[in-house]
Design a protein around this motif. Structure first.
Motif, PDB file in Angstrom:
ATOM      1  N   TYR A 149       0.840  -1.150   0.079  1.00 21.71           N
ATOM      2  CA  TYR A 149       0.153  -0.073  -0.116  1.00 21.71           C
ATOM      3  C   TYR A 149       1.210   1.729  -0.071  1.00 21.71           C
ATOM      4  O   TYR A 149       1.868   1.150   0.387  1.00 21.71           O
ATOM      5  CB  TYR A 149      -0.510   0.253   1.175  1.00 21.71           C
ATOM      6  N   TYR A 183       1.382  10.161   5.695  1.00 23.32           N
ATOM      7  CA  TYR A 183       1.342  10.642   7.199  1.00 23.32           C
ATOM      8  C   TYR A 183       1.550  12.074   6.696  1.00 23.32           C
ATOM      9  O   TYR A 183       2.298  12.905   6.448  1.00 23.32           O
ATOM     10  CB  TYR A 183       2.082   9.948   8.365  1.00 23.32           C
ATOM     11  N   GLN A 235       2.551  15.659  10.292  1.00 23.74           N
ATOM     12  CA  GLN A 235       3.289  15.662  11.071  1.00 23.74           C
ATOM     13  C   GLN A 235       3.872  16.838  11.663  1.00 23.74           C
ATOM     14  O   GLN A 235       4.753  17.643  10.479  1.00 23.74           O
ATOM     15  CB  GLN A 235       4.829  15.057  11.055  1.00 23.74           C
ATOM     16  N   GLY A 267       2.580  13.573  17.233  1.00 20.73           N
ATOM     17  CA  GLY A 267       3.082  12.041  16.072  1.00 20.73           C
ATOM     18  C   GLY A 267       2.269  12.480  15.292  1.00 20.73           C
ATOM     19  O   GLY A 267       1.932  13.265  14.639  1.00 20.73           O
ATOM     20  N   PRO A 268       3.111  11.617  14.314  1.00 22.83           N
ATOM     21  CA  PRO A 268       2.663  11.242  12.170  1.00 22.83           C
ATOM     22  C   PRO A 268       1.415  11.010  12.881  1.00 22.83           C
ATOM     23  O   PRO A 268       0.920  10.750  13.371  1.00 22.83           O
ATOM     24  CB  PRO A 268       3.040  10.230  11.327  1.00 22.83           C
ATOM     25  N   PHE A 326      -2.047   9.739  10.406  1.00 25.05           N
ATOM     26  CA  PHE A 326      -2.768   8.617   9.179  1.00 25.05           C
ATOM     27  C   PHE A 326      -4.096  10.306   8.024  1.00 25.05           C
ATOM     28  O   PHE A 326      -4.543  10.666   8.858  1.00 25.05           O
ATOM     29  CB  PHE A 326      -3.272   8.022   9.542  1.00 25.05           C
ATOM     30  N   GLN A 371      -4.045   6.321   2.258  1.00 24.74           N
ATOM     31  CA  GLN A 371      -3.637   5.195   1.566  1.00 24.74           C
ATOM     32  C   GLN A 371      -4.626   4.588   0.461  1.00 24.74           C
ATOM     33  O   GLN A 371      -6.095   4.230   0.475  1.00 24.74           O
ATOM     34  CB  GLN A 371      -3.030   4.548   2.914  1.00 24.74           C
ATOM     35  N   TYR A 397       4.625  12.789   4.838  1.00 26.29           N
ATOM     36  CA  TYR A 397       5.602  11.773   4.433  1.00 26.29           C
ATOM     37  C   TYR A 397       4.565  11.297   3.245  1.00 26.29           C
ATOM     38  O   TYR A 397       3.908  10.564   4.263  1.00 26.29           O
ATOM     39  CB  TYR A 397       5.596  10.821   5.716  1.00 26.29           C
ATOM     40  N   ARG A 453       3.926   0.861   2.893  1.00 24.70           N
ATOM     41  CA  ARG A 453       3.799  -0.340   3.753  1.00 24.70           C
ATOM     42  C   ARG A 453       3.988  -1.606   3.181  1.00 24.70           C
ATOM     43  O   ARG A 453       2.722  -2.269   2.159  1.00 24.70           O
ATOM     44  CB  ARG A 453       2.278  -0.234   3.945  1.00 24.70           C
ATOM     45  N   TYR A 512       3.791  -4.555   7.147  1.00 21.69           N
ATOM     46  CA  TYR A 512       3.228  -3.849   8.408  1.00 21.69           C
ATOM     47  C   TYR A 512       3.891  -2.914   8.636  1.00 21.69           C
ATOM     48  O   TYR A 512       4.076  -1.857   9.300  1.00 21.69           O
ATOM     49  CB  TYR A 512       2.729  -4.315   9.452  1.00 21.69           C
ATOM     50  N   GLN A 513       5.236  -2.913   8.531  1.00 26.43           N
ATOM     51  CA  GLN A 513       6.073  -1.949   8.567  1.00 26.43           C
ATOM     52  C   GLN A 513       6.169  -0.846   7.744  1.00 26.43           C
ATOM     53  O   GLN A 513       5.762  -1.137   6.409  1.00 26.43           O
ATOM     54  CB  GLN A 513       7.809  -2.708   8.528  1.00 26.43           C
ATOM     55  N   LEU A 514       6.581   0.764   8.185  1.00 23.17           N
ATOM     56  CA  LEU A 514       5.869   1.390   7.513  1.00 23.17           C
ATOM     57  C   LEU A 514       7.498   1.845   7.231  1.00 23.17           C
ATOM     58  O   LEU A 514       8.457   2.139   7.515  1.00 23.17           O
ATOM     59  CB  LEU A 514       5.839   2.988   7.672  1.00 23.17           C
ATOM     60  N   TRP A 565       9.579   4.942   6.038  1.00 23.34           N
ATOM     61  CA  TRP A 565      10.101   6.367   6.078  1.00 23.34           C
ATOM     62  C   TRP A 565      10.775   7.269   4.964  1.00 23.34           C
ATOM     63  O   TRP A 565      12.342   6.642   5.675  1.00 23.34           O
ATOM     64  CB  TRP A 565      10.492   6.717   6.742  1.00 23.34           C
ATOM     65  N   GLY A 566      10.623   7.775   4.474  1.00 25.49           N
ATOM     66  CA  GLY A 566      11.575   9.314   3.289  1.00 25.49           C
ATOM     67  C   GLY A 566      11.604  10.492   4.402  1.00 25.49           C
ATOM     68  O   GLY A 566      11.541  10.335   5.645  1.00 25.49           O
TER      69      GLY A 566
END
Lengths: 109, 117
Positions: free
Chosen positions: A32, A36, A38, A43-44, A46, A49, A87, A91, A95-97, A99-100
């Motif tokens: 996916y 996000y 921020q 915190g980020p 959502f 998606q 961001y 995914r 389920y790990q995101l 990140w850039g």
């Protein structure tokens, strides 16, 4: 491993539509694309998606072309409060995101 | 709307000491995560946790770190023998059980700012 690339910063004005485009490398077929927002010292949060084509919710739209090599977050009629870092993330199936560095969006009056 | 809560909001610790960062995930969520963000840098994944065990961890999450779900509500990150470079924002996140076709994102707390002196 999936990687995302997006502009470091963008400026726009209140009331304008803002489009932030992200390019994706090595996106797996079941990945996916998630966006996000921020704010400083928070915190980020959502936003939206999608997997393919177009997704729309109450705050944004997300366009993903058929080749899934990019995605575009569209924010309609931005306000000063939309100033934040955005961001684009891939995914993975576990389920790990990924990140850039994010896009710092500055909205001017 | 349910929230992920983190305590404390700011933790100051002497180098070499141990710290425990606490998180209360959203009550019906099953997956839990820790991330860190060094000032001015991108968010980095540390660890994910499901069914009382680590499901995935990054290279950052070495023997200095551990996670625990000591009861039905808290999710903790322990950092032993803290170093100056551990200074960062630490974010906890949680999500409901995910499947490929679901649309349930990770929800983040507002983080704990850890300052190592």
């Amino acid at each position: 491993l999936a990687k995302t690339t997006q502009p470091i910063s963008m400026d726009s004005y209140e009331g304008q539509e803002v489009n932030i485009t992200c390019s994706h490398n090595n996106i797996a077929t079941n990945d996916y694309i998630t966006w996000y927002q921020q704010f400083p010292s928070q915190g980020p949060r959502f936003i939206i998606q999608g997997y393919k084509t177009k997704v729309t919710n109450e705050v944004a739209s997300l366009f993903i072309p058929a080749d899934r090599k990019s995605s575009t977050l569209s924010l309609p009629r931005v306000s000063l409060s939309d100033t934040a870092v955005y961001y684009c993330l891939a995914r993975t199936s576990n389920y790990q995101l990924i990140w850039g560095a994010g896009t710092k969006l500055i909205i001017k009056p | 709307e349910p929230e992920v809560t983190q305590t404390p909001s700011h933790q100051v610790t002497q180098m070499g000491q141990e710290v425990i960062l606490r998180c209360v995930p959203i009550s019906n969520h099953l997956y839990f995560y820790w991330y860190r963000q060094i000032l001015g840098q991108k968010v980095e994944f540390l660890v994910s946790f499901y069914n009382n065990e680590i499901s995935e961890k990054s290279e950052i999450f070495d023997d200095q770190f551990s996670v625990e779900r000591p009861d039905g509500s808290n999710f903790t990150l322990k950092i032993r023998s803290t170093k100056l470079e551990d200074s960062a924002m630490y974010f906890c996140a949680s999500s409901a059980l995910l499947s490929r076709d679901s649309n349930q994102p990770q929800h983040f707390g507002d983080g704990t700012r850890l300052s190592i002196l």
